[in-house]
Scaffold this active site. Sequence first.
Site, PDB file in Angstrom:
ATOM      1  N   HIS A 193       0.814  -1.227   0.000  1.00 45.43           N
ATOM      2  CA  HIS A 193       0.000   0.000   0.000  1.00 45.43           C
ATOM      3  C   HIS A 193       0.843   1.270   0.000  1.00 45.43           C
ATOM      4  O   HIS A 193       0.303   2.357  -0.120  1.00 45.43           O
ATOM      5  CB  HIS A 193      -0.939  -0.005   1.207  1.00 45.43           C
ATOM      6  N   ASP A 250       3.509   9.382  -1.274  1.00 47.98           N
ATOM      7  CA  ASP A 250       2.311   8.674  -0.819  1.00 47.98           C
ATOM      8  C   ASP A 250       2.043   7.528  -1.780  1.00 47.98           C
ATOM      9  O   ASP A 250       2.119   7.724  -2.998  1.00 47.98           O
ATOM     10  CB  ASP A 250       1.115   9.644  -0.832  1.00 47.98           C
TER      11      ASP A 250
HETATM   12  P1  ADQ Z   1      -2.951   6.333   4.560  1.00 53.01           P
HETATM   13  O1  ADQ Z   1      -1.543   6.806   4.690  1.00 53.01           O
HETATM   14  O2  ADQ Z   1      -3.691   6.205   5.812  1.00 53.01           O
HETATM   15  O3  ADQ Z   1      -3.052   4.968   3.756  1.00 53.01           O
HETATM   16  P2  ADQ Z   1      -4.876   7.663   2.651  1.00 53.01           P
HETATM   17  O4  ADQ Z   1      -4.832   6.892   1.411  1.00 53.01           O
HETATM   18  O5  ADQ Z   1      -4.987   9.131   2.417  1.00 53.01           O
HETATM   19  O6  ADQ Z   1      -3.606   7.468   3.579  1.00 53.01           O
HETATM   20  O7  ADQ Z   1      -6.110   7.199   3.497  1.00 53.01           O
HETATM   21  C1  ADQ Z   1      -6.509   7.851   4.670  1.00 53.01           C
HETATM   22  C2  ADQ Z   1      -7.953   7.496   4.981  1.00 53.01           C
HETATM   23  O8  ADQ Z   1      -8.227   7.961   6.302  1.00 53.01           O
HETATM   24  C3  ADQ Z   1      -8.945   8.181   4.049  1.00 53.01           C
HETATM   25  O9  ADQ Z   1      -9.965   7.299   3.728  1.00 53.01           O
HETATM   26  C4  ADQ Z   1      -9.454   9.367   4.886  1.00 53.01           C
HETATM   27  O10 ADQ Z   1     -10.788   9.720   4.623  1.00 53.01           O
HETATM   28  C5  ADQ Z   1      -9.341   8.826   6.292  1.00 53.01           C
HETATM   29  N1  ADQ Z   1      -9.109   9.963   7.208  1.00 53.01           N
HETATM   30  C6  ADQ Z   1      -8.057  10.779   7.236  1.00 53.01           C
HETATM   31  N2  ADQ Z   1      -8.242  11.733   8.181  1.00 53.01           N
HETATM   32  C7  ADQ Z   1      -9.427  11.499   8.743  1.00 53.01           C
HETATM   33  C8  ADQ Z   1     -10.189  12.125   9.776  1.00 53.01           C
HETATM   34  N3  ADQ Z   1      -9.753  13.200  10.436  1.00 53.01           N
HETATM   35  N4  ADQ Z   1     -11.373  11.601  10.089  1.00 53.01           N
HETATM   36  C9  ADQ Z   1     -11.820  10.511   9.447  1.00 53.01           C
HETATM   37  N5  ADQ Z   1     -11.161   9.882   8.470  1.00 53.01           N
HETATM   38  C10 ADQ Z   1      -9.981  10.369   8.121  1.00 53.01           C
HETATM   39  C11 ADQ Z   1      -2.118   4.036   3.177  1.00 53.01           C
HETATM   40  C12 ADQ Z   1      -1.084   4.621   2.221  1.00 53.01           C
HETATM   41  C13 ADQ Z   1      -1.782   5.400   1.125  1.00 53.01           C
HETATM   42  C14 ADQ Z   1      -2.781   4.503   0.397  1.00 53.01           C
HETATM   43  C15 ADQ Z   1      -3.678   3.773   1.385  1.00 53.01           C
HETATM   44  C16 ADQ Z   1      -4.519   2.700   0.686  1.00 53.01           C
HETATM   45  O11 ADQ Z   1      -0.173   5.454   2.927  1.00 53.01           O
HETATM   46  O12 ADQ Z   1      -0.833   5.908   0.201  1.00 53.01           O
HETATM   47  O13 ADQ Z   1      -3.586   5.289  -0.449  1.00 53.01           O
HETATM   48  O14 ADQ Z   1      -2.921   3.127   2.401  1.00 53.01           O
HETATM   49  O15 ADQ Z   1      -3.731   1.836  -0.052  1.00 53.01           O
END
Ligand code: ADQ
Length: 469
Positions: free
Chosen positions: A163, A371
């Site tokens: 991921h 990312d």
């Molecule tokens: P993350 O680094 O966690 O995931 P991301 O893909 O942006 O990053 O996902 C974050 C999730 O958390 C999103 O669904 C977002 O809505 C939720 N989120 C963030 N802040 C929030 C808040 N304050 N309240 C509620 N929800 C919140 C890792 C990798 C990424 C990759 C994903 C999936 O680092 O690059 O996209 O896995 O493979």
Amino acid sequence: MERGPVSSRLVVISNRVASPKAASGGNQGGLAVALLAALRENGGVWFGWSGETIDTFTGEMDRVEEGGVTTATIDLEPQDIDEYYNGFANRTLWPLFHDRIDLTEFERDYEGGYVRVNRRFADTVHPLIGEDDLVWVHDYHLIPLGRELRRRGVENRMGFFLHIPWPQSRILLSLPHHEELVRSLFEYDVVGFHTQDWLDAFREYVVRQLGAEIEADCVIRLDGHAIRAIVAPIGIDAGEFEEAAAGTRARFARDRMHMTLTGRQLLVGVDRLDYSKGLPERFLSYERFLVRNPDLQGLVSFLQIAPPSREKVDTYQEIRAQLDSLSGRINGEYSDIDWVPVRYVNRGYQREELAGIYRAARVALVTPLRDGMNLVAKEYVAAQDPDDPGVLVLSMFAGAAAQLTDAVIVNPFSADEVADGIAEALAMPREERIRRWRALIENVRREDVFWWRDLFLNALQKADVREPA
Ligand code: ADQ
């Protein structure tokens, strides 16, 4: 689109397990929803760490069955958490794979704990794997798990999905025993990455460093093992998110935002509080924008939502302190009696609320330094009003930039470029916003999380079954 990827039972293994209850209540991300849907269709098991500790590891599983899906979790010892989770996973692999060699800690104990926990996972999950099950392992916490399972006689088709980004070779070479770690990936049948860039970096490493051979059709061969290395960019459950954005809770959150904005344009950022997300750089870029556009001061508001994560790791405490100080300084410098330039919030929100906040924002700032994908970019697009959509300002270093090419793409390291991107987004005429948004939403809908899951599992289903060793 055809839903339901394959006919085999599925065994999903990840560090943490999504709870079916939370997912059906809409409180879990698209990944959990998609995998649980596949597990429900074909039956299966989701296995991982419970998040709890136990004094002495017993291997005893907590099993919950619901609608043909078993979630099975184990407790780990405090030393396991220190060395495997807070140690090798989050102090070594995470920073290294995000190009932060300066933050990477190389400790032999961490590596030992990582291997030990992967063995513990293998010992416990092994009896749950049926003869024809497809096994799907997720993420950097569990790279050697495939090898451990093979050693225990598992001959099933096994896939691994990363991921996070795959680093350039020159960075990976700094990891002690990097060859052993990467070799262990050859015990899987399919290895998936979000982007072609991450796959290319992997191929470059295995060819040059390990002497692997590239065969046709994404097949890479090493020491008699052939794996299929594929690009499978993860998506979101776009349908669910679009619905959420149009629902009552979202409307309530949006109205709440609008009430406080009093006509100002909202810029939003939503990220786990993590150094890979480029938050200090984003705050400084916003400040640069304010300096360069004095006429817009008082007319915009930047809301950064950043729930704390991995608080046991020092670098995460440091980034938090840095952001506290930056937001305080910017607000101290530019606020007026009726205007605060930065709203900085350290908490999580329900998905529907988030959808409403996204919809209220004219601009989203998704500017990670690195990312794997970044799902917030896709969620923001899915939450927009088709008649009056906002603009996505997206880092060229997020995996999502490979798909979301109609965003305003910026270099997150350059405050000037991001400041220009913000100004361009705010000035963008409605027709252009609509044109760009249509192209973006088309991709977000087509390449959604179900498409991603099916792409990966179909590749896995097609793999040849291994001969007994
Ligand atoms: P993350 O680094 O966690 O995931 P991301 O893909 O942006 O990053 O996902 C974050 C999730 O958390 C999103 O669904 C977002 O809505 C939720 N989120 C963030 N802040 C929030 C808040 N304050 N309240 C509620 N929800 C919140 C890792 C990798 C990424 C990759 C994903 C999936 O680092 O690059 O996209 O896995 O493979």
